[in-house]
Design an enzyme around this catalytic site. Sequence first.
Site, short mmCIF file in Angstrom:
data_model
loop_
_atom_site.label_atom_id
_atom_site.label_comp_id
_atom_site.label_asym_id
_atom_site.label_seq_id
_atom_site.Cartn_x
_atom_site.Cartn_y
_atom_site.Cartn_z
CE1 TYR A 11 -3.18 3.09 0.89
CE2 TYR A 11 -2.66 2.77 3.30
CZ TYR A 11 -3.20 3.54 2.28
OH TYR A 11 -3.90 4.55 2.57
CB VAL A 12 2.87 2.97 2.32
CG1 VAL A 12 3.68 4.09 2.56
CG2 VAL A 12 1.60 2.95 3.57
CB THR A 35 1.32 -8.53 2.41
OG1 THR A 35 2.55 -7.91 2.29
CG2 THR A 35 1.31 -9.58 3.64
CB SER A 74 2.73 -3.25 8.87
OG SER A 74 1.56 -3.63 7.78
CE1 TYR A 138 4.70 -2.50 11.95
CE2 TYR A 138 3.40 -1.28 13.22
CZ TYR A 138 3.97 -1.55 12.23
OH TYR A 138 4.20 -0.43 11.22
CE LYS A 142 7.96 -1.50 10.49
NZ LYS A 142 8.16 -0.94 9.10
CG ASN A 167 -3.74 4.98 13.02
OD1 ASN A 167 -3.10 5.27 13.83
ND2 ASN A 167 -4.38 3.74 12.88
N1 UFG Z 1 -10.67 -1.09 15.08
C1 UFG Z 1 -11.97 -1.19 15.35
N2 UFG Z 1 -12.33 -2.38 14.65
C2 UFG Z 1 -11.73 -2.84 13.35
C3 UFG Z 1 -10.40 -2.68 13.19
C4 UFG Z 1 -9.89 -1.60 13.91
O1 UFG Z 1 -12.37 -1.04 16.27
O2 UFG Z 1 -12.38 -3.62 12.70
C5 UFG Z 1 -9.69 -0.07 15.95
C6 UFG Z 1 -8.59 -0.51 16.42
O3 UFG Z 1 -8.66 -1.50 17.59
C7 UFG Z 1 -7.80 0.88 16.68
C8 UFG Z 1 -8.27 1.79 15.50
O4 UFG Z 1 -9.47 0.99 15.15
O5 UFG Z 1 -8.23 1.33 18.21
C9 UFG Z 1 -7.35 1.84 14.35
O6 UFG Z 1 -6.93 0.55 13.94
P1 UFG Z 1 -6.02 0.06 12.60
O7 UFG Z 1 -6.04 -1.54 12.71
O8 UFG Z 1 -6.79 0.68 11.52
O9 UFG Z 1 -4.59 0.91 12.95
P2 UFG Z 1 -3.64 0.91 14.39
O10 UFG Z 1 -3.85 1.87 15.08
O11 UFG Z 1 -3.76 -0.62 15.07
O12 UFG Z 1 -2.43 0.46 13.43
C10 UFG Z 1 -1.88 1.57 12.49
C11 UFG Z 1 -0.85 0.93 11.94
C12 UFG Z 1 0.41 0.70 12.34
C13 UFG Z 1 0.79 1.94 13.24
C14 UFG Z 1 -0.54 2.54 13.97
C15 UFG Z 1 -0.23 4.00 14.51
O13 UFG Z 1 -1.42 -0.49 11.12
O14 UFG Z 1 1.31 0.54 11.69
O15 UFG Z 1 -1.58 2.67 13.17
O16 UFG Z 1 -1.14 4.70 14.97
F1 UFG Z 1 1.57 1.84 14.16
#
Ligand code: UFG
Length: 320
Positions: A11-12, A35, A74, A138, A142, A167
């Site tokens: 993606y990125v 991926t 990731s 993760y 990093k 994000n």
């Molecule tokens: N979430 C939900 N439901 C879902 C998916 C996610 O509630 O179905 C929540 C997660 O719990 C989290 C938020 O939405 O609170 C964002 O989740 P993401 O999985 O979209 O992203 P993350 O914050 O876990 O992680 C992303 C990147 C990481 C990075 C991080 C930094 O994947 O690489 O942002 O903020 F480190």
Amino acid sequence: MKLLVTGGAGYVGSVCAARLLENGHDVTVVDDLSTGHADAVPAGAEFVQADLADTAGQLLADGYDGVLHFAAKSLVGESMQDPDKYWQGNVVTSLRLLEAIREHGTPRLVFSSTAATYGEPESVPIPEDAPTRPTNTYGATKLAIDHAISSYATAHGLGATSLRYFNVAGAHGAFGERHTTETHLIPIVLQVALGLREQVQMFGDDWPTADGTCVRDYIHVTDLADAHLLALEHTRPGEHRVYNLGNGTGFSVQQVVETCREVTGHPIPAAVAPRRAGDPATLVASSDRARSELSWQPKHADLGVIVRDAWEFARGRNAG
Ligand code: UFG
């Protein structure tokens, strides 16, 4: 510049490769397609399908001006269940890359680091000198790579920059987010709007935040890519710089779902589910350093615009 883009089918990485080409750079993408997608590699880039750990030395022997290192595992949740995949895939592979960089005297490295290196912050917005106490594997992997890069910069004169993404969301035309197993919030919510899922699960509503759902700082992938171009220009031999990349505004999971409803016009049913292991409650960036030192200026900071671009991409792929 002649540049090696690792993970340029992801993606990125694909968005950044496209922006590098648009800006006249000569780009080779290396990706094992574990991926990523071959058709995400932008036209104009040379593509090598290979395992980076095995081929870094051979590739860099060709003489490159720099490496942009995106290739990584990731996913926060997966990293807690399958840590070996992250220590081997992220740390061991990156150490091999650093060795190849040293061996061939590659002068520049821009590395995809992450907000997950900070863990649960003491205060927000998070500056780069905040304590780094990752709450998930993760982020720990990093951070380990960031430390290794610092050592190589000091000892071997590498000019390096770690960009700590918050994000990332949105799309750059035909280049966007399409993971085979999607775990990220915005694409999942948009899948509900497309009729591919019945509802979105919100992981916890008892977090210490205003509405009880987790708060994140969403950054448009095009703004993120532009920071890579600036970082490349600003590397200095022997220096390892670290920059946070976010917009400085936090949105809760609930607010993201609401914005997706507004953009798509779909009711998007949502249910509360248990917390996900490894999630910090709030992550919001201070990007003052990137703004002042790199003259980075995000152009698409509005969450509605970020979701709109992600929605156009998701709709286009679904129709295709
Ligand atoms: N979430 C939900 N439901 C879902 C998916 C996610 O509630 O179905 C929540 C997660 O719990 C989290 C938020 O939405 O609170 C964002 O989740 P993401 O999985 O979209 O992203 P993350 O914050 O876990 O992680 C992303 C990147 C990481 C990075 C991080 C930094 O994947 O690489 O942002 O903020 F480190």
